[in-house]
Write a protein that holds these residues in place. Structure first.
Motif, PDB file in Angstrom:
ATOM      1  N   TYR A 291      11.512  43.761 -11.077  1.00 38.07           N
ATOM      2  CA  TYR A 291      11.868  42.797 -10.034  1.00 38.07           C
ATOM      3  C   TYR A 291      11.106  41.490 -10.223  1.00 38.07           C
ATOM      4  N   ILE A 292       9.999  41.542 -10.962  1.00 39.80           N
ATOM      5  CA  ILE A 292       9.230  40.331 -11.247  1.00 39.80           C
ATOM      6  C   ILE A 292      10.116  39.298 -11.938  1.00 39.80           C
ATOM      7  N   GLY A 293      11.023  39.756 -12.800  1.00 38.85           N
ATOM      8  CA  GLY A 293      11.958  38.832 -13.438  1.00 38.85           C
ATOM      9  C   GLY A 293      12.884  38.178 -12.433  1.00 38.85           C
ATOM     10  N   ASN A 294      13.270  38.916 -11.404  1.00 36.86           N
ATOM     11  CA  ASN A 294      14.169  38.369 -10.386  1.00 36.86           C
ATOM     12  C   ASN A 294      13.493  37.257  -9.592  1.00 36.86           C
ATOM     13  N   VAL A 295      12.248  37.488  -9.156  1.00 33.01           N
ATOM     14  CA  VAL A 295      11.582  36.471  -8.345  1.00 33.01           C
ATOM     15  C   VAL A 295      11.207  35.255  -9.178  1.00 33.01           C
ATOM     16  N   LEU A 296      10.881  35.454 -10.455  1.00 28.89           N
ATOM     17  CA  LEU A 296      10.629  34.303 -11.314  1.00 28.89           C
ATOM     18  C   LEU A 296      11.903  33.486 -11.506  1.00 28.89           C
ATOM     19  N   SER A 297      13.026  34.166 -11.623  1.00 34.75           N
ATOM     20  CA  SER A 297      14.296  33.452 -11.725  1.00 34.75           C
ATOM     21  C   SER A 297      14.589  32.661 -10.457  1.00 34.75           C
ATOM     22  N   MET A 298      14.261  33.237  -9.298  1.00 39.83           N
ATOM     23  CA  MET A 298      14.444  32.503  -8.044  1.00 39.83           C
ATOM     24  C   MET A 298      13.670  31.194  -8.066  1.00 39.83           C
ATOM     25  N   ALA A 299      12.419  31.250  -8.525  1.00 41.84           N
ATOM     26  CA  ALA A 299      11.586  30.050  -8.558  1.00 41.84           C
ATOM     27  C   ALA A 299      12.141  29.020  -9.533  1.00 41.84           C
ATOM     28  N   ILE A 300      12.458  29.457 -10.743  1.00 41.80           N
ATOM     29  CA  ILE A 300      12.934  28.522 -11.771  1.00 41.80           C
ATOM     30  C   ILE A 300      14.287  27.938 -11.380  1.00 41.80           C
ATOM     31  N   SER A 301      15.194  28.787 -10.910  1.00 40.28           N
ATOM     32  CA  SER A 301      16.535  28.318 -10.549  1.00 40.28           C
ATOM     33  C   SER A 301      16.475  27.316  -9.390  1.00 40.28           C
ATOM     34  N   THR A 302      15.655  27.624  -8.395  1.00 41.77           N
ATOM     35  CA  THR A 302      15.525  26.698  -7.271  1.00 41.77           C
ATOM     36  C   THR A 302      14.933  25.372  -7.724  1.00 41.77           C
ATOM     37  N   LEU A 303      13.926  25.443  -8.588  1.00 46.34           N
ATOM     38  CA  LEU A 303      13.283  24.233  -9.097  1.00 46.34           C
ATOM     39  C   LEU A 303      14.258  23.377  -9.905  1.00 46.34           C
ATOM     40  N   LEU A 304      15.186  24.022 -10.593  1.00 43.85           N
ATOM     41  CA  LEU A 304      16.152  23.288 -11.416  1.00 43.85           C
ATOM     42  C   LEU A 304      17.345  22.777 -10.612  1.00 43.85           C
ATOM     43  N   ILE A 305      17.854  23.600  -9.707  1.00 40.99           N
ATOM     44  CA  ILE A 305      19.150  23.297  -9.072  1.00 40.99           C
ATOM     45  C   ILE A 305      19.005  22.432  -7.832  1.00 40.99           C
ATOM     46  N   VAL A 306      18.023  22.689  -7.002  1.00 39.87           N
ATOM     47  CA  VAL A 306      17.909  21.940  -5.748  1.00 39.87           C
ATOM     48  C   VAL A 306      17.784  20.426  -5.994  1.00 39.87           C
ATOM     49  N   PRO A 307      16.989  19.957  -6.974  1.00 44.89           N
ATOM     50  CA  PRO A 307      16.988  18.501  -7.257  1.00 44.89           C
ATOM     51  C   PRO A 307      18.355  17.976  -7.694  1.00 44.89           C
ATOM     52  N   VAL A 308      19.123  18.780  -8.407  1.00 42.72           N
ATOM     53  CA  VAL A 308      20.466  18.366  -8.795  1.00 42.72           C
ATOM     54  C   VAL A 308      21.335  18.175  -7.556  1.00 42.72           C
ATOM     55  N   ILE A 309      21.222  19.104  -6.612  1.00 41.83           N
ATOM     56  CA  ILE A 309      21.969  18.970  -5.351  1.00 41.83           C
ATOM     57  C   ILE A 309      21.541  17.685  -4.630  1.00 41.83           C
ATOM     58  N   GLY A 310      20.240  17.430  -4.627  1.00 38.96           N
ATOM     59  CA  GLY A 310      19.749  16.218  -3.996  1.00 38.96           C
ATOM     60  C   GLY A 310      20.321  14.963  -4.636  1.00 38.96           C
ATOM     61  N   ALA A 311      20.430  14.961  -5.970  1.00 36.86           N
ATOM     62  CA  ALA A 311      21.021  13.812  -6.653  1.00 36.86           C
ATOM     63  C   ALA A 311      22.490  13.649  -6.308  1.00 36.86           C
ATOM     64  N   LEU A 312      23.203  14.779  -6.175  1.00 41.02           N
ATOM     65  CA  LEU A 312      24.609  14.693  -5.808  1.00 41.02           C
ATOM     66  C   LEU A 312      24.768  14.153  -4.390  1.00 41.02           C
ATOM     67  N   VAL A 313      23.880  14.557  -3.498  1.00 38.41           N
ATOM     68  CA  VAL A 313      23.941  14.077  -2.127  1.00 38.41           C
ATOM     69  C   VAL A 313      23.672  12.585  -2.063  1.00 38.41           C
ATOM     70  N   ALA A 314      22.702  12.132  -2.875  1.00 36.26           N
ATOM     71  CA  ALA A 314      22.327  10.717  -2.859  1.00 36.26           C
ATOM     72  C   ALA A 314      23.359   9.824  -3.550  1.00 36.26           C
ATOM     73  N   ALA A 315      24.175  10.421  -4.425  1.00 38.63           N
ATOM     74  CA  ALA A 315      25.131   9.621  -5.200  1.00 38.63           C
ATOM     75  C   ALA A 315      26.230   9.043  -4.325  1.00 38.63           C
TER      76      ALA A 315
END
Length: 398
Positions: A374-398
């Protein structure tokens, strides 16, 4: 893994029943207390999240906070959602033993360890709040829920049942996981303006890595595998799923309760029913008073649906795949950060479903065998959130 024989189960089952009945009575008392406290002129007002925080550190607010921790992993943070999760989980466990036609996905992966798992998780939660509750104030949120959905349950699944594993898992969760989350959330995420879910899941990973290392160095903390008794009754035959529309719908539903290691439709239904009731009573009560609960649940269902459909071949090949990962990380973080517009909901759901599950699987394959994957799952949560949420923010700001 240890699965109880009929003789071994009677004692733990009776203790578990007492624990469950006590939990239900506590929930009932809290519900009555809340109703009476916030009633005036014959009108019952269910308090908003802000009401709970503003009344800290009153006993009622503390009790509601601790009970809300049980459903916090799904970002619901409400005692009624927590009650639904526990009761639905109990129903799923009962069905797995006595009504397998109705069990759905067998709770806790068919191990038979759910009573030990939920006992360790609840004890870890109580210890975490007892040790670290002082960090919470009326103006601050803290990740006191972390032990409930991390190390204690993972230790039971990895090392089997029994009071040694159950108690040591709870203690290590409170001593290692919760403070790790507190440190990363307060000294990394908040200063850098990162979603706090990143700190939550990184803390779970860090605390768990340390704990599993301790268990390897001090095997007396757990039950050695060679001492675990095998099942005394043959497992029922498992039918091969057809992976059709019905299976997809059931899998999406089960994903809602996957984070606490239940993965069962009844548990998910109970939690969703509880949080929807909370929303009806007061839309500003669940989900931190955001008022976007319905949109968040819809986006969570969408990300699971996209993931289950896209990665259905992996489900068929492997028997299990972490399609739940963006449901409890990327999607709610994006919705709570940038609002519940259709663009935010769809973009976070689709990107999360495409990126997070395969990343979790890739990391989990590289986790050492003496640690729960499960350690792989929670690490993926951290990495995915770190990568995707800023992209969403850029789309919102565009």
């Amino acid at each position: 893994m240890q699965i109880f024989s009929d003789r071994e189960t009677r004692g733990p089952a009776a203790r578990f029943l007492i624990l469950l009945v006590g939990t239900v009575l506590v929930f009932g008392a809290v519900t009555a207390w809340v109703a009476v406290t916030y009633s005036s002129a014959g009108t019952v007002y269910w308090p908003a999240y802000s009401d709970m925080m503003a009344s800290m550190p009153s006993p009622l607010a503390w009790l509601r906070w601790v009970l809300g921790d049980i459903s916090e992993v799904a970002f619901y943070k409400h005692e009624l959602a927590s009650l639904g999760l526990l009761l639905g989980g109990a129903l799923g466990y009962w069905a797995s033993r006595y009504a397998q036609t109705w069990q759905g996905f067998s709770i806790s992966y068919g191990t038979g360890l759910w009573p030990w798992l939920v006992s360790s998780s609840l004890l870890g939660l109580l210890l975490s709040n007892a040790l670290w509750g002082w960090t919470l104030t009326a103006d601050t949120w803290q990740p006191t829920f972390a032990a409930f959905v991390s190390l204690p349950a993972a230790m039971v699944l990895l090392f089997g049942g029994g009071w040694k594993v159950t108690l040591n898992g709870a203690i290590l969760g409170a001593l290692l996981v919760t403070p790790s989350c507190l440190l990363i959330v307060n000294y990394v995420c908040l200063p850098l303006g990162l979603p706090v879910v990143i700190g939550n899941v990184l803390g779970m990973a860090l605390g768990s890595v340390i704990a599993f290392g301790l268990c390897r160095a001090l095997p007396a903390l757990v039950t050695p595998r060679h001492e675990q008794k095998p099942p005394t009754a043959p497992a029922p035959p498992v039918k091969t799923p057809d992976y059709g529309v019905i299976w997809i719908a059931r899998r999406v539903l089960a994903d809602f309760s996957e984070a606490p290691f239940y993965g069962n439709e009844w548990a998910s239904l109970g939690m969703l029913a509880g949080v929807l009731l909370a929303f009806i009573l007061n839309p500003l009560s669940p989900a931190y008073g955001s008022g976007v609960l319905l949109q968040m649940v819809a986006a969570q269902a969408l990300t699971s649906l996209v993931g289950v459909i896209v990665w259905r071949g992996e489900w068929r090949t492997r028997g299990w795949y972490p399609t739940y990962v963006p449901l409890v990380s990327v999607v709610p973080a994006a919705v709570l950060t940038y609002g519940a517009s259709p663009m935010v909901m769809i973009a976070s759901a689709v990107l999360g479903a495409l990126i997070a599950p395969p990343l979790a699987c890739a990391i989990a394959r590289r986790v050492p065998g003496y640690m729960h994957p499960y350690i792989g799952n929670v690490l993926s949560m951290a990495i995915s959130t770190l990568l995707i949420v800023p992209v969403i923010g850029a789309l919102v700001a565009a």
